[in-house]
Design an enzyme around this catalytic site. Structure first.
Site, PDB file in Angstrom:
ATOM      1  N   HIS A 171      -7.705  -7.815 -14.545  1.00 31.02           N
ATOM      2  CA  HIS A 171      -8.724  -8.110 -13.524  1.00 31.02           C
ATOM      3  C   HIS A 171     -10.026  -8.269 -14.302  1.00 31.02           C
ATOM      4  O   HIS A 171     -10.601  -7.286 -14.754  1.00 31.02           O
ATOM      5  CB  HIS A 171      -8.801  -6.939 -12.533  1.00 31.02           C
ATOM      6  CG  HIS A 171      -9.851  -7.109 -11.482  1.00 31.02           C
ATOM      7  ND1 HIS A 171      -9.552  -7.134 -10.135  1.00 31.02           N
ATOM      8  CD2 HIS A 171     -11.192  -7.253 -11.560  1.00 31.02           C
ATOM      9  CE1 HIS A 171     -10.671  -7.280  -9.438  1.00 31.02           C
ATOM     10  NE2 HIS A 171     -11.679  -7.351 -10.283  1.00 31.02           N
ATOM     11  N   HIS A 206      -6.396 -13.755 -10.752  1.00 29.44           N
ATOM     12  CA  HIS A 206      -7.291 -14.458  -9.811  1.00 29.44           C
ATOM     13  C   HIS A 206      -8.547 -15.062 -10.452  1.00 29.44           C
ATOM     14  O   HIS A 206      -9.660 -14.657 -10.157  1.00 29.44           O
ATOM     15  CB  HIS A 206      -7.674 -13.566  -8.635  1.00 29.44           C
ATOM     16  CG  HIS A 206      -7.923 -12.109  -8.968  1.00 29.44           C
ATOM     17  ND1 HIS A 206      -8.701 -11.692 -10.012  1.00 29.44           N
ATOM     18  CD2 HIS A 206      -7.481 -10.978  -8.367  1.00 29.44           C
ATOM     19  CE1 HIS A 206      -8.731 -10.374 -10.045  1.00 29.44           C
ATOM     20  NE2 HIS A 206      -7.992  -9.915  -9.062  1.00 29.44           N
ATOM     21  N   HIS A 248      -5.933  -4.373   4.453  1.00 32.03           N
ATOM     22  CA  HIS A 248      -6.875  -3.281   4.761  1.00 32.03           C
ATOM     23  C   HIS A 248      -6.855  -3.039   6.252  1.00 32.03           C
ATOM     24  O   HIS A 248      -6.688  -3.977   7.034  1.00 32.03           O
ATOM     25  CB  HIS A 248      -8.298  -3.645   4.330  1.00 32.03           C
ATOM     26  CG  HIS A 248      -8.470  -3.705   2.843  1.00 32.03           C
ATOM     27  ND1 HIS A 248      -8.446  -2.583   2.054  1.00 32.03           N
ATOM     28  CD2 HIS A 248      -8.653  -4.754   2.008  1.00 32.03           C
ATOM     29  CE1 HIS A 248      -8.618  -2.937   0.780  1.00 32.03           C
ATOM     30  NE2 HIS A 248      -8.732  -4.255   0.726  1.00 32.03           N
ATOM     31  N   ARG A 308       0.817  -1.230   0.000  1.00 30.48           N
ATOM     32  CA  ARG A 308       0.000   0.000   0.000  1.00 30.48           C
ATOM     33  C   ARG A 308       0.837   1.260   0.000  1.00 30.48           C
ATOM     34  O   ARG A 308       0.372   2.318   0.417  1.00 30.48           O
ATOM     35  CB  ARG A 308      -0.948  -0.015   1.200  1.00 30.48           C
ATOM     36  CG  ARG A 308      -1.904  -1.198   1.245  1.00 30.48           C
ATOM     37  CD  ARG A 308      -2.774  -1.310   0.006  1.00 30.48           C
ATOM     38  NE  ARG A 308      -3.865  -2.265   0.227  1.00 30.48           N
ATOM     39  CZ  ARG A 308      -4.616  -2.757  -0.729  1.00 30.48           C
ATOM     40  NH1 ARG A 308      -4.395  -2.434  -2.000  1.00 30.48           N
ATOM     41  NH2 ARG A 308      -5.583  -3.606  -0.449  1.00 30.48           N
ATOM     42  N   PHE A 347     -12.867  -4.798  -0.514  1.00 27.97           N
ATOM     43  CA  PHE A 347     -12.596  -6.169  -0.956  1.00 27.97           C
ATOM     44  C   PHE A 347     -11.158  -6.554  -0.616  1.00 27.97           C
ATOM     45  O   PHE A 347     -10.245  -5.756  -0.800  1.00 27.97           O
ATOM     46  CB  PHE A 347     -12.738  -6.262  -2.484  1.00 27.97           C
ATOM     47  CG  PHE A 347     -14.132  -6.032  -2.993  1.00 27.97           C
ATOM     48  CD1 PHE A 347     -15.047  -7.072  -3.041  1.00 27.97           C
ATOM     49  CD2 PHE A 347     -14.534  -4.773  -3.438  1.00 27.97           C
ATOM     50  CE1 PHE A 347     -16.336  -6.868  -3.526  1.00 27.97           C
ATOM     51  CE2 PHE A 347     -15.826  -4.559  -3.923  1.00 27.97           C
ATOM     52  CZ  PHE A 347     -16.720  -5.607  -3.962  1.00 27.97           C
ATOM     53  N   GLY A 348     -10.957  -7.771  -0.142  1.00 29.31           N
ATOM     54  CA  GLY A 348      -9.586  -8.277  -0.058  1.00 29.31           C
ATOM     55  C   GLY A 348      -9.190  -8.819   1.306  1.00 29.31           C
ATOM     56  O   GLY A 348      -9.693  -8.399   2.347  1.00 29.31           O
ATOM     57  N   ASN A 380      -2.205  -0.522  -7.753  1.00 31.45           N
ATOM     58  CA  ASN A 380      -3.353   0.258  -7.247  1.00 31.45           C
ATOM     59  C   ASN A 380      -3.045   0.901  -5.894  1.00 31.45           C
ATOM     60  O   ASN A 380      -3.744   0.708  -4.909  1.00 31.45           O
ATOM     61  CB  ASN A 380      -4.626  -0.604  -7.179  1.00 31.45           C
ATOM     62  CG  ASN A 380      -4.521  -1.779  -6.241  1.00 31.45           C
ATOM     63  OD1 ASN A 380      -3.426  -2.256  -5.949  1.00 31.45           O
ATOM     64  ND2 ASN A 380      -5.648  -2.258  -5.754  1.00 31.45           N
ATOM     65  N   ASP A 431      -5.220  -3.827 -11.995  1.00 31.01           N
ATOM     66  CA  ASP A 431      -5.888  -4.716 -11.034  1.00 31.01           C
ATOM     67  C   ASP A 431      -6.654  -3.954  -9.958  1.00 31.01           C
ATOM     68  O   ASP A 431      -6.223  -2.923  -9.458  1.00 31.01           O
ATOM     69  CB  ASP A 431      -4.891  -5.651 -10.370  1.00 31.01           C
ATOM     70  CG  ASP A 431      -5.587  -6.659  -9.489  1.00 31.01           C
ATOM     71  OD1 ASP A 431      -6.418  -7.414 -10.010  1.00 31.01           O
ATOM     72  OD2 ASP A 431      -5.335  -6.662  -8.271  1.00 31.01           O
ATOM     73  N   ASP A 442      -3.056 -12.762  -3.921  1.00 34.76           N
ATOM     74  CA  ASP A 442      -3.866 -11.528  -3.956  1.00 34.76           C
ATOM     75  C   ASP A 442      -3.868 -10.905  -2.550  1.00 34.76           C
ATOM     76  O   ASP A 442      -4.902 -10.448  -2.068  1.00 34.76           O
ATOM     77  CB  ASP A 442      -5.292 -11.787  -4.449  1.00 34.76           C
ATOM     78  CG  ASP A 442      -5.997 -10.489  -4.843  1.00 34.76           C
ATOM     79  OD1 ASP A 442      -5.366  -9.412  -4.792  1.00 34.76           O
ATOM     80  OD2 ASP A 442      -7.193 -10.553  -5.186  1.00 34.76           O
TER      81      ASP A 442
HETATM   82  O1  DOR Z   1     -10.053  -8.395  -3.246  1.00 40.41           O
HETATM   83  C1  DOR Z   1      -9.342  -7.637  -3.864  1.00 40.41           C
HETATM   84  N1  DOR Z   1      -8.625  -6.675  -3.250  1.00 40.41           N
HETATM   85  N2  DOR Z   1      -9.273  -7.754  -5.193  1.00 40.41           N
HETATM   86  C2  DOR Z   1      -8.626  -6.867  -5.951  1.00 40.41           C
HETATM   87  O2  DOR Z   1      -8.579  -7.052  -7.151  1.00 40.41           O
HETATM   88  C3  DOR Z   1      -7.999  -5.690  -5.346  1.00 40.41           C
HETATM   89  C4  DOR Z   1      -7.635  -5.948  -3.939  1.00 40.41           C
HETATM   90  C5  DOR Z   1      -7.209  -4.723  -3.179  1.00 40.41           C
HETATM   91  O3  DOR Z   1      -6.388  -3.959  -3.681  1.00 40.41           O
HETATM   92  O4  DOR Z   1      -7.673  -4.530  -2.059  1.00 40.41           O
END
Ligand code: DOR
Length: 426
Positions: free
Chosen positions: A182, A234, A311, A67, A325-326, A97, A155, A307
């Site tokens: 993606h 993925h 967070h 990040r 997501f993630g 990203n 992505d 992946d």
């Molecule tokens: O679950 C996900 N989180 N899928 C993604 O493609 C991006 C990722 C994220 O950057 O948090």
């Protein structure tokens, strides 16, 4: 510089897919001897007893989210690279990203500089396909390649416009870099879990499998017409696997990867409303999971990836609808993949490890590494019988969003050697 003699281990050959009992001597950065019963060389040589251990080429994860820049409280290049070493990875590729996105040469070089300072796993930056990952204007590939970008991806989002995707495939070709897509058609997406029985039951908006399938179909048609190297990130759907299988048979340069969660979990897990079951693409239904296993067995799926998506807790500890997501996975993925693939009898250790070494190296254009004389000493020692419990509180990652906390696993990396140096030891 330490010299190392690894004795009594089983050397993993990712080409013949065999294990061979042999000792391995490392001097400076190289493997200098591989053979039976090597004698300790004395001096500063460290003797490692690898009885019962697998001696594998260093593992690679080509789908990691660090990040930095932007959200350094979730993960930095340094913390992610340290987590990678603890997961047995000598190399990771990081997605663009970040905030701002890795869409220019300076941003790519910044990642290399941070990785150099961290002195942990190698970090290979993936550049953005479009400026600011906005899906409109192509980013500057030549400059990012000069900076060291190993592949390109937006992505987190797919390239919605067929026109932009066509141009990206064309302009990327001279650089021989892979486009990592993606695959999610955005006008069909917008939900928070797999669209199906459980989303209907739970009253949550779904992402249909069709969103992935459609983009894979469209992209393969574009690759057929334009050419280029194309990698499905993925993969999570049955039809997606089928289309990649056909594209390979046709001789197109199409590859793909799968994550542990799409093999070990299904959309039913969302019934708990635990946001650690929210990821993109979403957890799917059992028929999709079965197709992923089939794709791994017959070689359609080339790579195993995490992946790893850190967070912060206050973002994840909200209603399912509002959570990002993630999930993270660098520090437990080897045990998770062993559970899904080896202990279930689907793949042998070497066959699984080939998808964590050669497969990903091929996608990002890094030379393969073998446990052989003259090769770089990038090695992962794995205890295939080691039983352990995932404890997220011990992770080197800065984040904790992981659904596997408390899981009992078998198989763990116990040593990671990078350029002849022991960088991680359990
Ligand atoms: O679950 C996900 N989180 N899928 C993604 O493609 C991006 C990722 C994220 O950057 O948090």
């Amino acid at each position: 510089m330490t010299n190392i003699l690894i004795q009594n281990g089983q050397v993993v050959d990712t080409v013949s897919l065999k294990l061979k009992k042999a000792d391995v001597r490392v001097r400076d950065e190289k493997i200098v001897e591989v053979g039976p019963k090597l004698k300790p060389g004395g001096g500063d040589e460290r003797v490692v007893d690898a009885k019962g251990l697998l001696v594998s080429p260093g593992l690679v994860d080509i789908h990691v989210h660090l990040r930095e820049p932007g959200d350094e409280d979730e993960e930095t290049v340094a913390s992610g690279a340290a987590a990678a070493l603890a997961g047995g990875f000598t190399d990771i590729a990081c997605m663009p990203n970040t905030t701002p996105a890795l869409d220019n040469e300076a941003a790519i070089e910044f990642v290399f500089r941070q990785a150099f300072r961290a002195k942990a796993a190698r970090v290979w930056p993936v550049g953005a396909i479009t400026k600011e990952r906005a899906g409109k204007e192509l980013a500057e590939y030549a400059q990012m390649v000069r900076g060291g970008a190993v592949a390109f991806s937006d992505d987190g989002a797919g390239i919605a416009s067929a026109g932009v995707m066509a141009k990206a495939l064309k302009y990327m070709q001279p650089f021989e870099r892979t486009l990592i897509q993606h695959c999610e058609e955005p006008t069909l997406a917008g939900g928070v879990m797999h669209g199906g029985f459980h989303s209907t039951r739970l009253g949550l908006p779904g992402v249909p499998a069709l969103a992935e399938e459609l983009m894979i179909r469209r992209d393969i048609a574009l690759v057929r017409s334009i050419g280029g190297r194309y990698h499905v990130a993925h993969i999570s759907t049955k039809v997606g696997v089928e289309r990649v299988r056909e594209a390979k048979k046709e001789g197109l340069h199409v590859t793909t990867e799968v994550c542990p969660h799409h093999l070990l979990l299904t959309d039913e897990a969302v019934s708990t409303y635990d946001t650690n079951y929210k990821m993109s693409p979403p957890l799917r239904s059992p028929e999709h999971v079965a197709a992923l296993f089939a794709g791994l067995k017959d070689g359609t799926i080339d790579c195993l990836v995490t992946d790893h998506a850190p967070h912060r807790p206050e973002e994840k500890e909200v209603e399912f609808l509002n959570a990002p997501f993630g999930i993270i996975g660098l520090e437990c993925s080897l045990g998770l993949f062993a559970k899904a693939l080896v202990h279930s009898g689907r793949l042998s250790w070497p066959a699984m490890l080939a998808k964590m070494t050669d497969g990903p190296r091929d996608v990002i254009g890094r030379p393969r590494v073998a446990v052989a004389v003259g090769q770089n000493a990038d090695l992962t020692l794995i205890d295939p019988a080691r039983e352990w419990t995932v404890d997220v509180s011990t992770f080197r990652s800065k984040s904790r969003n992981c659904p596997y906390d408390g899981w009992q696993l078998k198989g763990r990396p116990v040593m990671t050697i990078l350029e002849g140096k022991i960088k991680f030891e359990l």
